[in-house]
Design a protein around this motif. Structure first.
Motif, PDB file in Angstrom:
ATOM      1  N   ASP A 181      68.562   8.360  14.596  1.00  0.00           N
ATOM      2  CA  ASP A 181      69.868   7.709  14.481  1.00  0.00           C
ATOM      3  C   ASP A 181      69.754   6.212  14.739  1.00  0.00           C
ATOM      4  N   SER A 182      68.653   5.632  14.268  1.00  0.00           N
ATOM      5  CA  SER A 182      68.427   4.200  14.383  1.00  0.00           C
ATOM      6  C   SER A 182      67.853   3.696  13.073  1.00  0.00           C
ATOM      7  N   TYR A 183      68.236   2.475  12.702  1.00  0.00           N
ATOM      8  CA  TYR A 183      67.732   1.913  11.457  1.00  0.00           C
ATOM      9  C   TYR A 183      66.234   1.612  11.530  1.00  0.00           C
ATOM     10  N   LEU A 184      65.686   1.509  12.739  1.00  0.00           N
ATOM     11  CA  LEU A 184      64.245   1.321  12.858  1.00  0.00           C
ATOM     12  C   LEU A 184      63.477   2.512  12.310  1.00  0.00           C
ATOM     13  N   ALA A 185      64.108   3.687  12.320  1.00  0.00           N
ATOM     14  CA  ALA A 185      63.452   4.873  11.768  1.00  0.00           C
ATOM     15  C   ALA A 185      63.281   4.775  10.265  1.00  0.00           C
ATOM     16  N   LEU A 186      64.028   3.883   9.622  1.00  0.00           N
ATOM     17  CA  LEU A 186      63.882   3.687   8.188  1.00  0.00           C
ATOM     18  C   LEU A 186      62.828   2.644   7.854  1.00  0.00           C
ATOM     19  N   ILE A 187      62.319   1.931   8.862  1.00  0.00           N
ATOM     20  CA  ILE A 187      61.368   0.847   8.627  1.00  0.00           C
ATOM     21  C   ILE A 187      59.993   1.159   9.198  1.00  0.00           C
ATOM     22  N   LEU A 188      59.933   1.493  10.477  1.00  0.00           N
ATOM     23  CA  LEU A 188      58.643   1.615  11.155  1.00  0.00           C
ATOM     24  C   LEU A 188      57.754   2.732  10.605  1.00  0.00           C
ATOM     25  N   PRO A 189      58.262   3.956  10.350  1.00  0.00           N
ATOM     26  CA  PRO A 189      57.344   5.009   9.875  1.00  0.00           C
ATOM     27  C   PRO A 189      56.668   4.703   8.543  1.00  0.00           C
ATOM     28  N   SER A 190      57.285   3.885   7.726  1.00  0.00           N
ATOM     29  CA  SER A 190      56.701   3.562   6.416  1.00  0.00           C
ATOM     30  C   SER A 190      56.488   2.065   6.255  1.00  0.00           C
ATOM     31  N   ALA A 191      56.216   1.382   7.351  1.00  0.00           N
ATOM     32  CA  ALA A 191      56.122  -0.076   7.308  1.00  0.00           C
ATOM     33  C   ALA A 191      54.847  -0.565   6.632  1.00  0.00           C
ATOM     34  N   LEU A 192      53.781   0.205   6.698  1.00  0.00           N
ATOM     35  CA  LEU A 192      52.497  -0.251   6.172  1.00  0.00           C
ATOM     36  C   LEU A 192      52.001   0.666   5.072  1.00  0.00           C
ATOM     37  N   SER A 193      51.370   0.069   4.097  1.00  0.00           N
ATOM     38  CA  SER A 193      50.690   0.793   3.029  1.00  0.00           C
ATOM     39  C   SER A 193      49.231   0.344   3.025  1.00  0.00           C
ATOM     40  N   VAL A 194      48.329   1.280   3.268  1.00  0.00           N
ATOM     41  CA  VAL A 194      46.907   0.940   3.306  1.00  0.00           C
ATOM     42  C   VAL A 194      46.445   0.409   1.954  1.00  0.00           C
ATOM     43  N   PHE A 195      46.979   0.964   0.890  1.00  0.00           N
ATOM     44  CA  PHE A 195      46.616   0.480  -0.453  1.00  0.00           C
ATOM     45  C   PHE A 195      46.967  -0.999  -0.608  1.00  0.00           C
ATOM     46  N   ASN A 196      48.168  -1.379  -0.184  1.00  0.00           N
ATOM     47  CA  ASN A 196      48.567  -2.785  -0.291  1.00  0.00           C
ATOM     48  C   ASN A 196      47.690  -3.675   0.580  1.00  0.00           C
ATOM     49  N   ILE A 197      47.315  -3.197   1.762  1.00  0.00           N
ATOM     50  CA  ILE A 197      46.448  -3.980   2.635  1.00  0.00           C
ATOM     51  C   ILE A 197      45.081  -4.187   1.998  1.00  0.00           C
ATOM     52  N   LEU A 198      44.556  -3.161   1.356  1.00  0.00           N
ATOM     53  CA  LEU A 198      43.250  -3.283   0.704  1.00  0.00           C
ATOM     54  C   LEU A 198      43.307  -4.250  -0.476  1.00  0.00           C
ATOM     55  N   VAL A 199      44.408  -4.235  -1.210  1.00  0.00           N
ATOM     56  CA  VAL A 199      44.543  -5.189  -2.322  1.00  0.00           C
ATOM     57  C   VAL A 199      44.602  -6.616  -1.791  1.00  0.00           C
ATOM     58  N   LEU A 200      45.378  -6.835  -0.737  1.00  0.00           N
ATOM     59  CA  LEU A 200      45.436  -8.173  -0.130  1.00  0.00           C
ATOM     60  C   LEU A 200      44.078  -8.587   0.415  1.00  0.00           C
ATOM     61  N   ARG A 201      43.395  -7.671   1.069  1.00  0.00           N
ATOM     62  CA  ARG A 201      42.063  -7.975   1.615  1.00  0.00           C
ATOM     63  C   ARG A 201      41.098  -8.375   0.502  1.00  0.00           C
ATOM     64  N   GLY A 202      41.109  -7.635  -0.597  1.00  0.00           N
ATOM     65  CA  GLY A 202      40.225  -7.975  -1.702  1.00  0.00           C
ATOM     66  C   GLY A 202      40.507  -9.354  -2.266  1.00  0.00           C
ATOM     67  N   PHE A 203      41.774  -9.705  -2.346  1.00  0.00           N
ATOM     68  CA  PHE A 203      42.129 -11.033  -2.866  1.00  0.00           C
ATOM     69  C   PHE A 203      41.709 -12.119  -1.886  1.00  0.00           C
ATOM     70  N   PHE A 204      41.941 -11.896  -0.589  1.00  0.00           N
ATOM     71  CA  PHE A 204      41.561 -12.897   0.410  1.00  0.00           C
ATOM     72  C   PHE A 204      40.043 -13.113   0.430  1.00  0.00           C
ATOM     73  N   MET A 205      39.278 -12.049   0.236  1.00  0.00           N
ATOM     74  CA  MET A 205      37.828 -12.185   0.229  1.00  0.00           C
ATOM     75  C   MET A 205      37.331 -12.954  -0.989  1.00  0.00           C
ATOM     76  N   GLY A 206      38.133 -13.019  -2.043  1.00  0.00           N
ATOM     77  CA  GLY A 206      37.742 -13.767  -3.229  1.00  0.00           C
ATOM     78  C   GLY A 206      37.985 -15.259  -3.121  1.00  0.00           C
ATOM     79  N   ILE A 207      38.669 -15.697  -2.057  1.00  0.00           N
ATOM     80  CA  ILE A 207      38.897 -17.127  -1.859  1.00  0.00           C
ATOM     81  C   ILE A 207      37.607 -17.788  -1.385  1.00  0.00           C
ATOM     82  N   SER A 208      37.344 -18.965  -1.899  1.00  0.00           N
ATOM     83  CA  SER A 208      36.093 -19.666  -1.591  1.00  0.00           C
ATOM     84  C   SER A 208      35.925 -19.842  -0.082  1.00  0.00           C
ATOM     85  N   GLN A 209      34.791 -19.417   0.422  1.00  0.00           N
ATOM     86  CA  GLN A 209      34.498 -19.543   1.851  1.00  0.00           C
ATOM     87  C   GLN A 209      34.321 -21.000   2.247  1.00  0.00           C
TER      88      GLN A 209
END
Length: 315
Positions: free
Chosen positions: A163-191
């Motif tokens: 009975d809290s709006y946080l229950a609509l955000i926190l349980p599904s706040a992260l997507s591992v797939f999206n994190i991996l896509v972001l990680r792959g893009f960040f690793m492609g930036i010139s060191q």
């Protein structure tokens, strides 16, 4: 001994020397008229299959009760336009409140998810960071193994999030797939860019904010759209964790209307007296649910190829 010289390919005008056109595989050859016509026909049929149901939904939502009764249900050919259904939906009551709740949940949830995902992906993209390998393996494990619905519900309940709006955000706040896509893009930036900024005295947060994120606008736009569509379309968490009907987002109210469980306050009387068609109200709520995604998608479409393919390939 005589040598046989192959005749060089004809070179384009304005070029000098020998020029030989590379051999092209059969699947890369330019299609003929029949091929172009076939591709056009397939694309036209695909567009028709996508747009025709949307057309029916929009036309039915803008039709009067008489037009819907004459059509026997869904309307394909409009006979007059009326905005009575939208006027009643937006005049206040449960639907308007649910729409506002959905907008706020989408904005807050998307902002929170993007902040955590970007920080997590940037940390994992630095291969020398503390616990990099073990954290990456822990994230990957969640893509294949899950605790299940009941343990998840008990966890949310024990944290006092029901009975809290946080229950609509926190349980599904992260997507591992999206994190991996972001990680792959960040690793492609010139060191070298990162190292030069670090030599100048910049810290990790400044490097992320002023160098990495400006160079990653394409992938950030795509992942933001993914999170926003996910929050806007979510209905299961609300049906599971919320008991108060006044707290339900728009998607759950739409399900109630489509399943004809209960008409929202202010609409039931109009439907019973014949001023409104229940089908028109259902279609109008569907249009309201689809409208934000339909409006935002074209602005992010140009980033899809660069954001998704580059982030995935360079991972």
């Amino acid at each position: 001994m005589s040598a046989t010289l192959e005749k060089p390919a004809r070179r384009p005008a304005g070029t000098s020397g020998l020029w030989s056109a590379p051999a092209r595989p059969a699947w890369e050859e330019e299609p003929g008229r029949a091929g172009l016509a076939g591709k056009g026909l397939v694309l036209a049929l695909a567009c028709l299959g996508i747009l025709f149901p949307i057309w029916i939904v929009v036309v039915t939502s803008l039709s009067s009760r008489r037009t819907i009764d004459e059509a026997g249900g869904l309307v394909m050919i409009p006979k007059g336009v009326t905005f009575v259904a939208y006027k009643e939906l937006l005049s206040g009551g449960q639907v308007t409140r649910a729409a506002v709740i959905s907008v706020l949940i989408t904005l807050v949830g998307t902002l929170f998810s993007m902040a955590v995902s970007v920080l997590c992906a940037y940390g994992l993209s630095r291969t020398g960071s503390l616990g990099h390998r073990w954290l990456l393996l822990a994230l990957l494990a969640t893509m294949f193994f899950s605790a299940g619905l009941i343990p998840t519900y008990l966890l949310v309940q024990s944290l006092g999030l029901t009975d809290s709006y946080l229950a609509l955000i926190l349980p599904s706040a992260l997507s591992v797939f999206n994190i991996l896509v972001l990680r792959g893009f960040f690793m492609g930036i010139s060191q070298e860019l990162v190292d030069s900024a670090r030599i100048d005295g910049a810290g990790d947060f400044r490097i992320l904010w002023q160098i990495v994120m400006p160079l990653s606008r394409a992938v950030l736009a795509v992942i933001t759209l993914f999170y926003a569509v996910g929050y806007w379309s979510a209905w299961f968490n609300a049906s599971l964790y919320l008991n108060d009907q006044d707290m339900m987002p728009l998607q759950n109210v739409m399900i109630q209307l489509v399943q004809k469980q209960e008409a929202p306050v202010g609409l039931g009387q109009a439907i019973k007296t014949g001023q409104l068609s229940g089908l028109a109200v259902q279609m109008a709520v569907m249009v309201m649910a689809l409208l934000p995604v339909a409006v935002l998608s074209p602005f992010v479409q140009k980033h899809f190829k660069k954001g998704m393919l580059t982030g995935a390939v360079k991972g």
